[in-house]
Write a protein that holds these residues in place. Structure first.
Motif, short mmCIF file in Angstrom:
data_model
loop_
_atom_site.label_atom_id
_atom_site.label_comp_id
_atom_site.label_asym_id
_atom_site.label_seq_id
_atom_site.Cartn_x
_atom_site.Cartn_y
_atom_site.Cartn_z
N LEU A 38 44.26 15.38 69.57
CA LEU A 38 44.53 16.74 69.13
C LEU A 38 45.11 17.60 70.25
O LEU A 38 45.88 18.53 69.98
CB LEU A 38 43.25 17.38 68.59
N GLN A 39 44.74 17.31 71.50
CA GLN A 39 45.25 18.11 72.62
C GLN A 39 46.78 18.03 72.67
O GLN A 39 47.45 19.05 72.87
CB GLN A 39 44.65 17.61 73.94
N VAL A 45 50.09 25.38 69.77
CA VAL A 45 49.89 25.86 68.40
C VAL A 45 48.57 26.60 68.28
O VAL A 45 48.45 27.57 67.53
CB VAL A 45 49.93 24.68 67.41
N ALA A 46 47.56 26.13 69.02
CA ALA A 46 46.23 26.75 69.00
C ALA A 46 45.71 26.82 70.44
O ALA A 46 46.14 26.04 71.29
CB ALA A 46 45.28 25.95 68.13
N PRO A 47 44.79 27.75 70.73
CA PRO A 47 44.23 27.85 72.09
C PRO A 47 43.53 26.55 72.48
O PRO A 47 43.00 25.82 71.63
CB PRO A 47 43.22 29.00 71.97
N LYS A 48 43.51 26.27 73.77
CA LYS A 48 42.87 25.05 74.25
C LYS A 48 41.39 25.00 73.87
O LYS A 48 40.86 23.93 73.54
CB LYS A 48 43.02 24.95 75.78
N THR A 49 40.73 26.16 73.92
CA THR A 49 39.31 26.19 73.56
C THR A 49 39.10 25.78 72.10
O THR A 49 38.14 25.10 71.77
CB THR A 49 38.73 27.59 73.78
N ARG A 53 37.09 22.44 70.73
CA ARG A 53 36.01 22.53 69.75
C ARG A 53 36.28 21.64 68.55
O ARG A 53 35.38 20.99 68.02
CB ARG A 53 35.82 23.98 69.31
N LEU A 54 37.54 21.61 68.11
CA LEU A 54 37.90 20.72 66.99
C LEU A 54 37.61 19.27 67.35
O LEU A 54 37.01 18.52 66.57
CB LEU A 54 39.38 20.89 66.64
N SER A 55 38.05 18.86 68.53
CA SER A 55 37.83 17.48 68.98
C SER A 55 36.35 17.17 69.11
O SER A 55 35.87 16.10 68.71
CB SER A 55 38.54 17.24 70.31
N CYS A 56 35.61 18.12 69.69
CA CYS A 56 34.18 17.93 69.90
C CYS A 56 33.44 17.78 68.57
O CYS A 56 32.57 16.91 68.42
CB CYS A 56 33.62 19.10 70.71
N CYS A 103 52.12 18.92 62.06
CA CYS A 103 52.26 18.60 63.48
C CYS A 103 51.09 17.76 64.00
O CYS A 103 51.13 17.30 65.14
CB CYS A 103 52.37 19.88 64.31
N VAL A 104 50.04 17.57 63.19
CA VAL A 104 48.88 16.84 63.67
C VAL A 104 48.42 15.85 62.61
O VAL A 104 48.47 16.12 61.41
CB VAL A 104 47.73 17.82 64.02
N GLU A 105 47.98 14.68 63.07
CA GLU A 105 47.47 13.67 62.17
C GLU A 105 45.94 13.69 62.20
O GLU A 105 45.33 13.51 63.26
CB GLU A 105 47.96 12.28 62.57
#
Length: 403
Positions: A38-39, A45-49, A53-56, A103-105
């Motif tokens: 996701l990074q 497109v979205a803030p790193k934080t 959080r999405l990945s976590c 843009c993301v899978e």
């Protein structure tokens, strides 16, 4: 359970002991996230934080579900709700900036002992569908667990009679209404957002007809539990029990007709679900004819007694068919097992044959005189349905706009 293996006992990480699960509530198949980069995909497109959080959260959902087989319901529900807040923000950001969609899978795979089927989607609404579908699966799983509690057999009973507390049954009804609300939301609000090419490739248990069916049958199961509560209550009249049983018939009739027109019904989860619904429909119909017969038999006219006996005999015949339907459901893959006879069906399995025999003996002379009446089964009364899906609204979205 229905299609899930959410409560399978696990003995060590490498040695899984498969247990054929008991099914009181039809449980949906669990899916868990598959790690994605996701990074890289959401950079800019979205803030790193937010991305962190999405990945976590995806990792947390996967690990908890894998380690517990989906039994850590509260922890999984909390993680899914937090993930949904972020996802709602991404959808809003995408609609405003046209930069996130595609843009993301997002990848998910099925959880369990069988083949691990994987879903890969780039549509944010599809990702939301998967998340809320899993929330419904958790609610159904928890309802099933409440109906199969630990130490659920009455002490001192040589027959091992199962006893489920009133509070557990009421909580299970609440969870079924919640699951129905999740599924209705998916059908009403999310499927309408998906383009045809994605809708045509949806997994069987996410297709429109199946979502509608699952929502309706959850209400039917809630009504079934309510009938059990009424049977145990000294205040519930025969008319009340008849009304609940007839409502249960209507719910499962609607669910059966809704699913039987679905192309996916010839295999997999949809096929097993259809057999489950047919089994529950027959049980409900047997109960409805039994209670309708008891109410009708209170009349003073000979025709009332004849009609009542017809109901009792029909209930006994349908009860026998329901046992065959139960076996058919259990043997449909993935193999499950029905709970031991208990609650309202244990009561009815004893009372229906007994009453049918006694009443047919008592009014045998009337039956001989009214042979034509025996050829026409009385219609069940029609009642307005009482249960409705809980209203579900998306949680407050979080701002995920890039800085």
């Amino acid at each position: 359970m229905g299609c899930a293996t959410s409560t399978n006992a696990v003995v060590g990480r490498k040695n899984k002991k498969r247990i054929i699960q008991e099914s009181v509530v039809f449980v949906l198949q669990f899916r868990v996230p598959v790690q994605s980069d996701l990074q890289r995909q959401l950079k800019g497109v979205a803030p790193k934080t937010t991305i962190d959080r999405l990945s976590c959260l995806r990792n947390q959902i996967e690990l908890v579900a894998e380690d517990t087989g989906g039994s850590a319901i509260s922890e999984l529900r909390t993680a899914l709700e937090e993930y949904l807040c972020l996802l709602t923000g991404l959808i809003k950001n995408s609609s405003e900036n046209d930069g996130t969609e595609g843009c993301v899978e997002f990848k998910w795979r099925t959880l369990g002992d069988g083949p691990r089927e994987e879903i890969c989607c780039t549509n944010l609404w599809m990702e939301m569908l998967i998340v809320i579908h899993m929330m419904a699966a958790l609610a159904l799983t928890e309802a099933n667990s409440l109906m199969i509690p630990k130490n659920c057999y009455a002490s001192g009973s040589g027959n091992g009679v199962r006893v489920v507390s009133t509070d557990c049954r009421r909580d299970a009804v609440d969870l079924l209404l919640k699951a129905s609300g999740y599924l209705e939301f998916c059908d009403r609000e999310i499927l309408t957002q998906l383009p045809p090419d994605i809708k045509n490739k949806l997994p069987d248990d996410m297709q429109e007809s199946v979502l509608q069916t699952l929502s309706i049958q959850a209400l039917g199961q809630g009504t079934e539990i309510q009938l059990g509560l009424a049977v145990d209550s000294q205040k519930a009249t025969l008319s009340v029990k008849r009304r609940i049983a007839c409502e249960q018939v209507i719910y499962f009739t609607q669910a059966y007709h809704c699913l039987s027109s679905c192309e996916a019904v010839s295999h997999g989860c949809a096929k097993k679900l259809l057999r489950f619904i047919y089994w529950k429909f027959l049980e409900a119909k047997a109960a409805a004819y039994y209670y309708h017969g008891l109410v009708t038999d209170k009349g003073s006219e000979p025709a009332c007694h004849v009609s009542a006996v017809c109901c009792f005999l029909a209930a006994a015949e349908i009860l026998g068919e329901s046992k065959k339907a139960c076996l058919s459901f259990c043997l449909a893959p993935p193999v499950t097992r029905a709970p031991p006879m208990w609650g309202v069906m244990k009561h009815l399995s004893q009372k229906i044959p007994e009453v049918a025999f006694r009443k047919s003996q008592t009014y045998g002379y009337l039956l001989e005189e009214e042979e034509k009446a025996m050829q026409c089964l009385p219609e069940l009364p029609d009642f307005q349905l009482s249960l409705r899906p809980d209203d579900f609204e998306l949680p407050e979205m979080e701002d995920v706009s890039p800085a």
